[in-house]
Write an enzyme that holds these catalytic residues in place. Structure first.
Site, PDB file in Angstrom:
ATOM      1  N   SER A 265      -2.627  65.440  27.338  1.00 17.50           N
ATOM      2  CA  SER A 265      -1.606  65.452  26.276  1.00 17.50           C
ATOM      3  C   SER A 265      -0.436  64.527  26.606  1.00 17.50           C
ATOM      4  O   SER A 265       0.081  63.823  25.727  1.00 17.50           O
ATOM      5  CB  SER A 265      -1.112  66.877  26.004  1.00 17.50           C
ATOM      6  N   HIS A 295      -8.696  71.227  28.228  1.00 19.68           N
ATOM      7  CA  HIS A 295      -7.227  71.115  28.418  1.00 19.68           C
ATOM      8  C   HIS A 295      -6.581  72.348  27.775  1.00 19.68           C
ATOM      9  O   HIS A 295      -6.883  73.479  28.151  1.00 19.68           O
ATOM     10  CB  HIS A 295      -6.778  69.775  27.823  1.00 19.68           C
ATOM     11  N   HIS A 341      -8.866  72.748  38.334  1.00 22.25           N
ATOM     12  CA  HIS A 341      -7.847  71.794  37.874  1.00 22.25           C
ATOM     13  C   HIS A 341      -8.162  70.415  38.461  1.00 22.25           C
ATOM     14  O   HIS A 341      -8.704  70.308  39.559  1.00 22.25           O
ATOM     15  CB  HIS A 341      -6.440  72.225  38.313  1.00 22.25           C
ATOM     16  N   ARG A 350       2.273  78.264  37.682  1.00 23.40           N
ATOM     17  CA  ARG A 350       2.489  78.741  36.314  1.00 23.40           C
ATOM     18  C   ARG A 350       1.699  80.039  36.097  1.00 23.40           C
ATOM     19  O   ARG A 350       2.106  80.917  35.336  1.00 23.40           O
ATOM     20  CB  ARG A 350       2.061  77.673  35.301  1.00 23.40           C
ATOM     21  N   ASP A 396      -3.769  78.633  32.135  1.00 27.69           N
ATOM     22  CA  ASP A 396      -4.404  79.244  30.964  1.00 27.69           C
ATOM     23  C   ASP A 396      -5.097  80.572  31.270  1.00 27.69           C
ATOM     24  O   ASP A 396      -5.424  81.320  30.351  1.00 27.69           O
ATOM     25  CB  ASP A 396      -5.413  78.265  30.354  1.00 27.69           C
TER      26      ASP A 396
HETATM   27  N1  CMX Z   1     -16.050  76.694  36.107  1.00 29.07           N
HETATM   28  C1  CMX Z   1     -17.245  76.120  36.357  1.00 29.07           C
HETATM   29  N2  CMX Z   1     -17.397  74.867  36.811  1.00 29.07           N
HETATM   30  C2  CMX Z   1     -16.274  74.182  37.058  1.00 29.07           C
HETATM   31  C3  CMX Z   1     -14.996  74.712  36.869  1.00 29.07           C
HETATM   32  C4  CMX Z   1     -14.905  76.025  36.360  1.00 29.07           C
HETATM   33  N3  CMX Z   1     -13.744  76.602  36.088  1.00 29.07           N
HETATM   34  N4  CMX Z   1     -14.075  73.783  37.207  1.00 29.07           N
HETATM   35  C5  CMX Z   1     -14.767  72.688  37.588  1.00 29.07           C
HETATM   36  N5  CMX Z   1     -16.096  72.929  37.491  1.00 29.07           N
HETATM   37  C6  CMX Z   1     -17.188  71.994  37.692  1.00 29.07           C
HETATM   38  C7  CMX Z   1     -17.017  70.808  36.751  1.00 29.07           C
HETATM   39  O1  CMX Z   1     -17.507  71.109  35.457  1.00 29.07           O
HETATM   40  C8  CMX Z   1     -17.810  69.746  37.459  1.00 29.07           C
HETATM   41  O2  CMX Z   1     -19.173  69.984  37.214  1.00 29.07           O
HETATM   42  P1  CMX Z   1     -20.219  68.767  37.023  1.00 29.07           P
HETATM   43  O3  CMX Z   1     -20.222  68.045  38.323  1.00 29.07           O
HETATM   44  O4  CMX Z   1     -21.488  69.454  36.705  1.00 29.07           O
HETATM   45  O5  CMX Z   1     -19.686  67.935  35.906  1.00 29.07           O
HETATM   46  C9  CMX Z   1     -17.526  70.050  38.933  1.00 29.07           C
HETATM   47  O6  CMX Z   1     -17.121  71.422  38.986  1.00 29.07           O
HETATM   48  C10 CMX Z   1     -16.437  69.194  39.529  1.00 29.07           C
HETATM   49  O7  CMX Z   1     -15.299  69.267  38.695  1.00 29.07           O
HETATM   50  P2  CMX Z   1     -13.827  69.186  39.320  1.00 29.07           P
HETATM   51  O8  CMX Z   1     -13.682  67.846  39.964  1.00 29.07           O
HETATM   52  O9  CMX Z   1     -13.532  70.381  40.149  1.00 29.07           O
HETATM   53  O10 CMX Z   1     -12.923  69.335  38.032  1.00 29.07           O
HETATM   54  P3  CMX Z   1     -12.451  68.222  36.998  1.00 29.07           P
HETATM   55  O11 CMX Z   1     -11.253  67.555  37.568  1.00 29.07           O
HETATM   56  O12 CMX Z   1     -13.578  67.346  36.586  1.00 29.07           O
HETATM   57  O13 CMX Z   1     -12.053  69.109  35.732  1.00 29.07           O
HETATM   58  C11 CMX Z   1     -11.087  70.987  34.679  1.00 29.07           C
HETATM   59  C12 CMX Z   1     -10.896  69.902  35.749  1.00 29.07           C
HETATM   60  C13 CMX Z   1      -9.770  71.714  34.494  1.00 29.07           C
HETATM   61  C14 CMX Z   1     -11.456  70.287  33.367  1.00 29.07           C
HETATM   62  C15 CMX Z   1     -12.196  71.964  35.136  1.00 29.07           C
HETATM   63  O14 CMX Z   1     -11.788  72.617  36.310  1.00 29.07           O
HETATM   64  C16 CMX Z   1     -12.567  72.962  34.084  1.00 29.07           C
HETATM   65  O15 CMX Z   1     -13.419  72.645  33.227  1.00 29.07           O
HETATM   66  N6  CMX Z   1     -11.961  74.197  34.091  1.00 29.07           N
HETATM   67  C17 CMX Z   1     -12.186  75.166  33.063  1.00 29.07           C
HETATM   68  C18 CMX Z   1     -11.411  74.800  31.801  1.00 29.07           C
HETATM   69  C19 CMX Z   1      -9.921  75.018  31.993  1.00 29.07           C
HETATM   70  O16 CMX Z   1      -9.481  76.031  32.468  1.00 29.07           O
HETATM   71  N7  CMX Z   1      -9.142  74.011  31.587  1.00 29.07           N
HETATM   72  C20 CMX Z   1      -7.667  74.128  31.596  1.00 29.07           C
HETATM   73  C21 CMX Z   1      -7.019  73.250  32.654  1.00 29.07           C
HETATM   74  C22 CMX Z   1      -5.514  73.351  32.566  1.00 29.07           C
HETATM   75  C23 CMX Z   1      -4.992  72.641  31.361  1.00 29.07           C
HETATM   76  O17 CMX Z   1      -5.145  71.418  31.252  1.00 29.07           O
HETATM   77  O18 CMX Z   1      -4.459  73.303  30.451  1.00 29.07           O
END
Ligand code: CMX
Length: 458
Positions: A265, A295, A341, A350, A396
């Site tokens: 964002s 996000h 994250h 937070r 979140d």
């Molecule tokens: N549950 C399951 N798998 C997860 C995970 C979770 N909470 N967090 C990361 N992973 C997975 C990723 O999907 C990725 O899998 P692939 O290799 O199969 O694609 C792997 O672990 C590596 O990812 P990462 O490097 O740890 O995380 P990213 O930086 O790529 O993504 C985020 C970060 C937040 C998108 C991810 O942790 C996620 O999807 N979390 C759940 C959604 C969420 O809570 N989002 C809110 C974030 C805060 C915000 O922006 O508001």
């Protein structure tokens, strides 16, 4: 065909805009003093270090969402992977202590965060009260936006309504008008971005409350009370008058405001603004990014997921049942929402301050008990699975539980609350982008073929 509910008292006749001009809080004046000092500081720094190398870029980063590349300047906040966010150098607990509160309140007023994010200075109580009054005076919505919100089908997601209404508010952009009239020099851009940003921040609670009442209620939105702070007015307009809920919103709107410049964002707002799209269009772009499930929409996803957990395991759950549910989520190819994250590597502060609020106010709330138990269980499972770089909860994971406790059950609206808060961070950043004269953003991209040729020559 769906018939939209129309506000019986359309989104209001608030104070006139001419009142806004008269009710300056002194914030712009302070910025006018600070900006030349920072411009000079940046000029001196750049004259010495423009060619200093601050990082390298790997093929992994080019394919991997540019993680860790230092390629952006954002003045308002910096995110440390271990410690979490600092607004202008202050941690969230420090802000909870230092920022002015409402009379009788314990949580910081987000107007104070706005002052801090813009100027780098902790404001006085009087300055914050003046910002509250200034925002109240700028809150008037043009009738075409009020009418438009009233006509949105209630089946349209609140974030889609939010983005559309913000874009429609662009008719009010002082920057766009001045730029089109060729009546503004580059040096003045920041002032017009400031005016647009303050107007937008003032109007967002009215926009959001109008969407809330039109989608879930009777369409009536209470009028702005110039004696109340920004959060109290927002709560009133949504129909919530419980004092603890208002305190929660003050905390919520403060802690969701900023998370440095690389998140979707903030980055989208900054990127679109770099084309000199005005703050309304830039912020609408940022909010489109916030609406993504990885996000900001994660707060809605969390509540949905918790509801499914509750349905499956009931109230007297065992640890084993919860573990099975989490593993099933992962095995079915889904993420555990609210965990992980891109930058953080520890529990999000937070999350922690929302947990502290819950410990103080929520008693034996069943959903809070479930969230607390998941905090004990999920990180070990994510570690065992071995994929997520960060197994800890983010912001979140907790927000929906607090909202639900006070009867705010409309989870599809949660990301709009996040969006109202995010304006306090990304719009000040946009003002500073113009004050520092940052150019149109245009990083280099490469095709796989070009990358292969490049690395072959190394
Ligand atoms: N549950 C399951 N798998 C997860 C995970 C979770 N909470 N967090 C990361 N992973 C997975 C990723 O999907 C990725 O899998 P692939 O290799 O199969 O694609 C792997 O672990 C590596 O990812 P990462 O490097 O740890 O995380 P990213 O930086 O790529 O993504 C985020 C970060 C937040 C998108 C991810 O942790 C996620 O999807 N979390 C759940 C959604 C969420 O809570 N989002 C809110 C974030 C805060 C915000 O922006 O508001």
């Amino acid at each position: 065909m769906h018939l939209a509910r129309v506000a019986t008292r359309p989104v209001a006749r608030y104070l006139s805009t001419s009142a806004a001009a008269m009710s300056s809080s002194g914030l712009k004046e302070r910025l006018t003093e600070i900006i030349p000092q920072v411009q000079a500081d940046v000029k001196e720094f750049r004259s010495e270090h423009d060619d200093t190398v601050i990082g390298t870029v790997t093929v992994r980063q080019a394919y991997g969402g540019m993680r860790g590349i230092k390629g952006l300047v954002t003045e308002t906040s910096v995110l440390d992977p271990e410690e979490g966010i600092r607004y202008r150098g202050y941690t969230l607990p420090e802000l909870q202590e230092l920022l002015p509160k409402a009379d009788g309140g314990e949580e910081p007023l987000p107007e104070g965060a706005l002052w801090l994010l813009l100027t780098g200075e902790i404001p006085t109580v009087d300055q914050v009260r003046a910002v509250s009054r200034e925002l109240a005076a700028r809150a008037d919505l043009p009738s075409h936006v009020a009418d438009m919100i009233a006509k949105f089908p209630s089946t349209m997601h609140p974030m889609t309504q939010f983005v559309s209404a913000i874009a429609a508010l662009q008719t009010e952009s002082e920057f766009a008008k001045a730029y089109a009239a060729k009546s503004v020099s580059k040096k003045q851009f920041w002032e017009l971005f400031y005016e647009d940003s303050m107007n937008l921040i003032a109007k967002l609670p009215v926009v959001a409350a109008s969407i809330y009442k039109n989608t879930y209620g009777d369409g009536n939105v209470a009028c702005i009370d110039p004696e109340l702070d920004w959060s109290a007015n927002f709560c009133n307009m949504m129909g919530y008058t419980n004092k603890d809920f208002t305190e929660l919103m003050r905390l919520y709107l403060t802690i969701h405001a900023d998370h440095e410049g690389g998140n979707v964002s903030a980055h989208a707002t900054h990127l679109v603004g770099s084309a000199l799209s005005d703050p309304y269009l830039s912020f609408a772009a940022g909010m489109s990014g916030l609406a993504g499930p990885l996000h900001g929409l994660a707060n809605q996803e969390v509540l949905q997921w918790l509801t499914e957990v509750q349905k499956e395991v009931g109230e007297d759950f065992t640890d084993e049942q919860l573990k099975d549910f989490v593993w099933n989520t992962l095995k079915s190819g889904n993420v555990v929402p609210g965990y992980g994250h891109a930058v953080l590597r520890k529990t999000d502060p937070r999350y922690t301050c929302q947990r502290e609020f819950a410990l103080k106010h929520l008693g034996d709330d069943k959903l809070f008990r479930l969230v607390s138990k998941l905090y004990e269980i999920v990180p070990d499972i994510l570690l065992e699975q071995g994929k997520a770089a960060n197994p800890w909860p983010n912001v979140d994971a907790h927000s929906g539980v607090l909202l639900r406790h006070y009867g705010f059950n409309e989870q599809n609206f949660y990301t709009v609350l996040f969006g109202v808060s995010r304006a306090l961070g990304v719009l000040p950043s946009l003002v500073w982008d113009r004050a520092l004269g940052l150019p149109i953003e245009r990083p280099k991209s490469m095709s796989t073929k070009a990358l292969k040729e490049f690395v072959a020559k190394l």
